[in-house]
Design a protein around this motif. Structure first.
Motif, short mmCIF file in Angstrom:
data_model
loop_
_atom_site.label_atom_id
_atom_site.label_comp_id
_atom_site.label_asym_id
_atom_site.label_seq_id
_atom_site.Cartn_x
_atom_site.Cartn_y
_atom_site.Cartn_z
N TYR A 1 1.09 2.46 -13.87
CA TYR A 1 0.52 1.78 -12.71
C TYR A 1 0.17 2.77 -11.60
N VAL A 2 1.12 3.66 -11.30
CA VAL A 2 0.88 4.66 -10.26
C VAL A 2 -0.26 5.59 -10.66
N ASP B 1 -0.16 -3.97 -3.56
CA ASP B 1 -0.28 -2.78 -4.39
C ASP B 1 -0.40 -1.52 -3.54
N CYS B 2 -1.01 -1.64 -2.38
CA CYS B 2 -1.10 -0.49 -1.46
C CYS B 2 0.30 -0.06 -1.03
N ILE C 1 -3.69 3.78 -10.27
CA ILE C 1 -4.19 3.68 -8.89
C ILE C 1 -4.62 5.04 -8.37
N ARG C 2 -3.84 6.06 -8.65
CA ARG C 2 -4.22 7.39 -8.16
C ARG C 2 -5.55 7.84 -8.77
N ALA D 1 4.22 6.73 -5.19
CA ALA D 1 3.47 7.98 -5.33
C ALA D 1 3.98 9.08 -4.40
N PHE E 1 2.28 1.37 -4.24
CA PHE E 1 1.76 2.70 -4.58
C PHE E 1 2.21 3.74 -3.56
N THR F 1 -4.70 3.92 1.46
CA THR F 1 -5.04 3.20 0.23
C THR F 1 -5.68 1.86 0.55
#
Length: 294
Positions: free
Chosen positions: A246-247, A213-214, A250-251, A221, A217, A53
């Motif tokens: 949020y997840v 965030d990386c 990002i995905r 995830a 996530f 990510t």
């Protein structure tokens, strides 16, 4: 909608033992060694997912080498190779990448401090609670449906049992002498802290993704999307829907090029994974007790 460059991602299915293979890659090309993709999430490892990510977020050119067995001397994945240097440990990998590629986040010192603190909480606390629930409470994690491994059922049981034993020892070192209930409480408090920090913002520190965030996530995830019941699914679906959104956000942006299975596939795989999980548990002395001290 945000889009991240992914054309530099190339799968190399056959690992090799030499540091950089027979042919040296181009300069500044990151070779990322990680576990193979799962049918349900880009990677089952939160640390592999964290590094990929990060590479995608900052448009760093990379190639994948995927393997279940090609680890570092310490038995770890992920690790990277960069201009002849082999680097392991996810936070050290990011330190090196930030320095080498001169990554700038353009955030305040206060936000940088918050990001660092959350990153350490996730890797040093939340990780153990999620792994406890994902693997020790439910060994369907290592089923063929989840991993994509085409192995006989009896071999799958052996692999699942071996992974569970190794993880149990790792949790004991990292989380201390906590019961299963204690670990669930730690998970709830860690996720509540993340949900409160996120609030109604798109990302943890504001309108743009940053390094932390990386990490978040990767941990969320790699567990939330698996097709069998876990506490994290209940927490995100019912208590912290901002984390769920949020997840998904990002995905859908960072990994838009990797299809998600439809709901039917998830249910079908989940039923089969649960069946295999019951078989694995019955092969042992009995189900794991709810109050179990490591």
């Amino acid at each position: 909608m945000l889009r991240f460059r992914t054309e530099a991602t190339v799968k190399l299915s056959e690992p090799d033992d030499s540091p950089m293979g027979d042919k040296a890659p181009e300069r500044d090309l990151v070779i990322l060694h990680q576990f193979p993709r799962s049918p349900f999430v880009p990677n089952l490892s939160p640390f592999c997912l964290k590094i990929e990510t990060f590479l995608r977020l900052y448009n760093i050119k990379y190639e994948l080498k995927e393997s279940w067995t090609n680890h570092t001397d310490k038995g770890q994945l992920p690790y990277i190779e960069l201009n002849g240097e082999r680097i392991s440990e996810s936070q050290v990998i990011i330190f090196k990448l930030v320095k080498h590629f001169r990554v700038k986040e353009n955030i305040s010192p206060r936000d940088a401090a918050i990001g660092r603190a959350v990153d350490r909480m996730l890797d040093g606390s939340t990780f153990y609670t999620l792994m406890n629930d994902k693997m020790l409470n439910n060994q369907a994690f290592m089923s063929r449906e989840v991993t994509g491994l085409k192995v006989p059922g009896i071999l799958g049981k052996f692999v699942a049992s071996r992974f569970a034993n190794k993880l149990k020892a790792r949790i004991m070192v990292g989380a201390g002498n906590l019961t299963n209930d204690d670990l669930m409480e730690v998970m709830k408090r860690d996720l509540r802290a993340c949900a409160d920090l996120l609030g109604d913002k798109p990302f943890l520190l504001g309108s743009r993704m940053t390094m932390v965030d990386c990490t978040l996530f990767g941990h969320l995830a790699s567990t939330y999307y698996l097709p069998f019941p876990q506490h994290i699914q209940e927490l995100l679906d019912h208590d912290h829907q901002n984390l769920k959104n949020y997840v998904e956000r990002i995905r859908d942006t960072v990994y838009y090029d990797i299809p998600k299975p439809d709901r039917f596939d998830l249910v079908k795989a989940g039923v089969e994974a649960e069946r295999r999980n019951s078989q694995i548990k019955s092969a042992h002395d009995g189900p794991r007790k709810e109050k179990m001290t490591f």
